[in-house]
Scaffold this active site. Structure first.
Site, PDB file in Angstrom:
ATOM      1  N   THR A  14       0.846  -1.416  -0.157  1.00 13.82           N
ATOM      2  CA  THR A  14       0.044  -0.198   0.018  1.00 13.82           C
ATOM      3  C   THR A  14       0.895   1.404   0.047  1.00 13.82           C
ATOM      4  O   THR A  14       0.558   2.177  -0.951  1.00 13.82           O
ATOM      5  CB  THR A  14      -0.990  -0.044   1.066  1.00 13.82           C
ATOM      6  OG1 THR A  14      -1.645  -1.224   1.301  1.00 13.82           O
ATOM      7  CG2 THR A  14      -1.937   1.189   1.530  1.00 13.82           C
ATOM      8  N   VAL A  15       2.002   1.237   0.858  1.00 17.55           N
ATOM      9  CA  VAL A  15       2.444   2.839   0.952  1.00 17.55           C
ATOM     10  C   VAL A  15       3.662   2.685  -0.068  1.00 17.55           C
ATOM     11  O   VAL A  15       3.519   3.802  -0.667  1.00 17.55           O
ATOM     12  CB  VAL A  15       3.331   2.569   2.314  1.00 17.55           C
ATOM     13  CG1 VAL A  15       3.922   3.840   2.379  1.00 17.55           C
ATOM     14  CG2 VAL A  15       2.429   2.510   3.573  1.00 17.55           C
ATOM     15  N   ARG A  46       9.040  -8.779  -4.671  1.00 26.85           N
ATOM     16  CA  ARG A  46       9.087 -10.286  -4.856  1.00 26.85           C
ATOM     17  C   ARG A  46       8.549 -10.783  -6.154  1.00 26.85           C
ATOM     18  O   ARG A  46       9.246 -11.534  -6.750  1.00 26.85           O
ATOM     19  CB  ARG A  46       8.208 -10.896  -3.490  1.00 26.85           C
ATOM     20  CG  ARG A  46       9.068 -11.031  -2.058  1.00 26.85           C
ATOM     21  CD  ARG A  46       8.490 -12.281  -1.405  1.00 26.85           C
ATOM     22  NE  ARG A  46       6.971 -11.939  -1.346  1.00 26.85           N
ATOM     23  CZ  ARG A  46       6.800 -11.254   0.146  1.00 26.85           C
ATOM     24  NH1 ARG A  46       7.723 -11.103   0.843  1.00 26.85           N
ATOM     25  NH2 ARG A  46       5.853 -11.080   0.591  1.00 26.85           N
ATOM     26  N   LYS A 103       7.355   1.997  12.339  1.00 23.54           N
ATOM     27  CA  LYS A 103       7.383   2.232  13.758  1.00 23.54           C
ATOM     28  C   LYS A 103       7.629   1.003  14.529  1.00 23.54           C
ATOM     29  O   LYS A 103       8.298   1.287  15.577  1.00 23.54           O
ATOM     30  CB  LYS A 103       6.133   2.884  14.002  1.00 23.54           C
ATOM     31  CG  LYS A 103       4.932   1.806  13.763  1.00 23.54           C
ATOM     32  CD  LYS A 103       4.078   2.450  12.586  1.00 23.54           C
ATOM     33  CE  LYS A 103       3.130   1.303  12.067  1.00 23.54           C
ATOM     34  NZ  LYS A 103       2.296   1.631  10.873  1.00 23.54           N
ATOM     35  N   GLU A 127       9.178  10.238   9.515  1.00 21.54           N
ATOM     36  CA  GLU A 127       7.819  11.143   9.442  1.00 21.54           C
ATOM     37  C   GLU A 127       6.512  10.135   9.334  1.00 21.54           C
ATOM     38  O   GLU A 127       5.723  10.092  10.223  1.00 21.54           O
ATOM     39  CB  GLU A 127       7.660  12.151   8.780  1.00 21.54           C
ATOM     40  CG  GLU A 127       6.421  13.300   8.715  1.00 21.54           C
ATOM     41  CD  GLU A 127       6.533  13.718   9.812  1.00 21.54           C
ATOM     42  OE1 GLU A 127       5.649  13.294  10.635  1.00 21.54           O
ATOM     43  OE2 GLU A 127       7.157  14.930  10.048  1.00 21.54           O
ATOM     44  N   VAL A 130       4.664   7.777  12.277  1.00 25.79           N
ATOM     45  CA  VAL A 130       4.043   8.089  13.242  1.00 25.79           C
ATOM     46  C   VAL A 130       2.512   9.115  12.579  1.00 25.79           C
ATOM     47  O   VAL A 130       2.800   9.991  11.932  1.00 25.79           O
ATOM     48  CB  VAL A 130       4.423   8.839  14.060  1.00 25.79           C
ATOM     49  CG1 VAL A 130       3.405   9.565  15.459  1.00 25.79           C
ATOM     50  CG2 VAL A 130       5.660   8.318  15.006  1.00 25.79           C
ATOM     51  N   GLY A 132       0.555   8.926  10.264  1.00 23.75           N
ATOM     52  CA  GLY A 132       0.248   8.868   8.694  1.00 23.75           C
ATOM     53  C   GLY A 132       0.948  10.159   8.284  1.00 23.75           C
ATOM     54  O   GLY A 132       1.933  10.566   8.255  1.00 23.75           O
ATOM     55  N   GLU A 188      -2.632  -2.719   9.861  1.00 21.86           N
ATOM     56  CA  GLU A 188      -1.188  -3.548   9.894  1.00 21.86           C
ATOM     57  C   GLU A 188      -1.488  -4.974   9.160  1.00 21.86           C
ATOM     58  O   GLU A 188      -2.684  -5.374   9.431  1.00 21.86           O
ATOM     59  CB  GLU A 188      -0.809  -3.512  11.328  1.00 21.86           C
ATOM     60  CG  GLU A 188      -0.486  -2.448  11.833  1.00 21.86           C
ATOM     61  CD  GLU A 188       0.500  -1.656  11.042  1.00 21.86           C
ATOM     62  OE1 GLU A 188       1.681  -1.929  10.995  1.00 21.86           O
ATOM     63  OE2 GLU A 188       0.166  -0.308  10.737  1.00 21.86           O
ATOM     64  N   LYS A 203       4.281   4.174  18.296  1.00 26.74           N
ATOM     65  CA  LYS A 203       3.961   5.490  17.980  1.00 26.74           C
ATOM     66  C   LYS A 203       4.356   6.322  19.195  1.00 26.74           C
ATOM     67  O   LYS A 203       4.837   7.233  19.007  1.00 26.74           O
ATOM     68  CB  LYS A 203       2.974   5.775  17.205  1.00 26.74           C
ATOM     69  CG  LYS A 203       2.516   5.042  15.953  1.00 26.74           C
ATOM     70  CD  LYS A 203       1.437   5.295  15.357  1.00 26.74           C
ATOM     71  CE  LYS A 203       1.144   4.415  13.725  1.00 26.74           C
ATOM     72  NZ  LYS A 203      -0.165   4.460  13.612  1.00 26.74           N
TER      73      LYS A 203
HETATM   74  N1  HSE Z   1      -2.175   0.446  11.111  1.00 22.17           N
HETATM   75  C1  HSE Z   1      -1.858   2.227  11.154  1.00 22.17           C
HETATM   76  C2  HSE Z   1      -3.332   2.707  11.591  1.00 22.17           C
HETATM   77  C3  HSE Z   1      -1.302   2.384   9.934  1.00 22.17           C
HETATM   78  O1  HSE Z   1      -4.162   2.203  11.412  1.00 22.17           O
HETATM   79  O2  HSE Z   1      -3.115   3.733  12.125  1.00 22.17           O
HETATM   80  C4  HSE Z   1      -0.744   3.693  10.123  1.00 22.17           C
HETATM   81  O3  HSE Z   1       0.586   3.467  10.930  1.00 22.17           O
END
Ligand code: HSE
Length: 447
Positions: A14-15, A46, A103, A127, A130, A132, A188, A203
């Site tokens: 995703t990120v 992968r 994190k 950054e 923590v 988003g 997560e 965080k």
């Molecule tokens: N799983 C995390 C959340 C994603 O829901 O805040 C961002 O760190």
């Protein structure tokens, strides 16, 4: 353009995909702001992806990418601890700056990683780790640098906030909302990290270190998640003018609030009743918010999307932009001396202020006691609380239901946890008390 800066993105989940898309969408702006050409040269994945620009090298050997001459900045967005740590250490030892959203890795191994980065004259920027897209790390490390921070309180897990909001507003079942958060890319890889409070604790450890200039101490964060919260408690809280939010708190306790032996720092994440009109009570859905109280500035609130591809990519690229400037600087000692220290304070100046144990922490409480409908039971409960020096702020007793049990809801003023533990143990021993006492912390700090 003065220089080309070469990026590697490790992980195209995703990120990582969000970062690729952001660069594609905003490349002209990035160049105008940085004065440099920003190029993705390699991606670590992968499986080969046919939606990636063919000029970008795709490689499943992440350690090779971390050492590649074709890379200036390594963006680590694979998550997890073991492999990510090995890769980060390899990148640092090969002189690469690192940008990470990880994190868990930093909260648990950041002291070692930051020391290594200092030794190799590179920077690990975090950054995105923590809250988003909220630029809270930059704010705390730079914008608030002249302040003494007294406390911070925040909604720092988007998934948990999304679940609590949907449960309260729509009465939706927990599992159903969690599945939606996973589909939306908020949760997560292991969603127990979200719902058990572990992600928020990671965080909070990072925020507390840069707030107070202490080493990272994730293992000392008191951690409670939202899995035990019932709709019944959500509704009673609302009836009393409160809302239940999952919050992280980092609080400096000094002589004015505690005894000599209870002075130190509270690090805690837990469901919390806060007044319905508090700003944090009205931050809903996947939004995160961090309220910081500092001197002389006072309280400031930072709010925005705490999870998801776009928000996290925004934070990753803000760090990249800072590092692009470092890499573009002309003088010899361009990296370390021009950078704010990793934990905002000079590494040799970190303090050993103790982190308080849970029993030393001080909060108000919401108690739900299931009592048999006998004369005198309420008097017995309130006597136990009064004998323990606990001040009752509000009390709500519903009519006895069919079983002859009455839910008694009590709100208390702040009390040291060990005192409350003793009082609850006595209440649970009363013959007229049917069950374990439900307790949820209550905090008026976050107004
Ligand atoms: N799983 C995390 C959340 C994603 O829901 O805040 C961002 O760190």
């Amino acid at each position: 353009m003065s220089k080309s800066i070469k990026l590697a993105i490790l992980g195209l989940g995703t990120v990582g995909t969000g970062v690729v898309n952001l660069i594609n969408d905003n490349l002209a702006e990035l160049k105008r702001r940085s004065g440099s050409d920003i190029i993705i040269t390699e991606v670590g994945t992968r499986r080969q992806r046919d939606d990636i620009d063919p000029t970008i090298i795709q490689n499943d050997d992440l350690m090779a990418i971390a050492a590649s001459d074709n890379v200036d900045i390594v963006i680590e967005v694979i998550g997890g601890i073991t492999l990510a740590k090995d890769i980060m250490i390899h990148a640092i030892k090969n002189g690469k700056h690192v940008v990470t959203a990880n994190k868990a890795l930093l909260a648990e191994h950041g002291n070692e990683i930051f020391a290594l980065a200092e030794a190799h004259n590179v920077h690990v920027a975090y950054e995105a780790a923590v809250a988003g897209g909220i630029p809270i790390i930059k704010v705390m490390r730079e914008a608030l640098a002249a302040n003494k921070i007294d406390w911070l309180a925040g909604i720092i897990n988007g998934t948990g906030n999304f679940i609590m909001t949907e449960m309260r507003d729509k009465g939706r079942p927990f599992a159903d909302v969690l599945a939606e958060a996973q589909e939306l890319g908020y949760a997560e890889a292991d969603p127990t990290f979200d719902v058990e409070g572990i992600d928020a604790a990671h965080k909070l450890a990072l925020l507390a270190s840069i707030a107070f200039g202490i080493p990272l101490q994730f293992d000392k964060v008191y951690c409670e998640g939202i899995t035990g919260i019932t709709l019944q408690d959500v509704n009673y809280a609302e009836e009393l003018g409160y809302r239940i939010k999952h919050l992280g708190f980092a609080v400096r306790r000094d002589s004015k609030d505690n005894n000599q032996e209870d002075q130190g720092i509270e690090l805690r994440v837990h469901p919390t009743l806060i007044p319905q009109d508090a700003l944090l009570a009205n931050v809903n859905g996947v939004k995160n918010a961090v309220l910081v109280s500092s001197h002389p500035l006072g309280q400031t609130l930072y709010c925005g999307d705490g999870a998801g591809a776009g928000a996290t990519a925004s934070a990753v690229m803000a760090d990249v932009m800072d590092l692009v400037r470092v890499l573009g600087a002309n003088d010899q000692d361009s990296s370390r001396s021009h950078h704010v220290p990793h934990l905002a304070f000079m590494p040799e100046q970190l303090s050993d202020t103790p982190i308080l144990r849970a029993e030393q922490m001080k909060t108000g409480y919401y108690l739900r006691v299931h009592a048999y409908d006998n004369p005198g039971v309420l008097a017995d409960i309130t006597r136990i609380l009064s004998d323990a020096g606990i001040n009752i702020d509000a009390i709500l007793q519903k009519p006895a239901h069919k079983l002859g049990e009455v839910p008694v809801i009590i709100l208390t003023l702040p009390v040291i946890e060990s005192q409350m533990n003793e009082a609850i143990a006595k209440i649970e021993k009363l013959a007229a008390v049917a069950d374990k006492v439900v307790r949820i912390r209550l905090d008026e700090l976050a107004q």
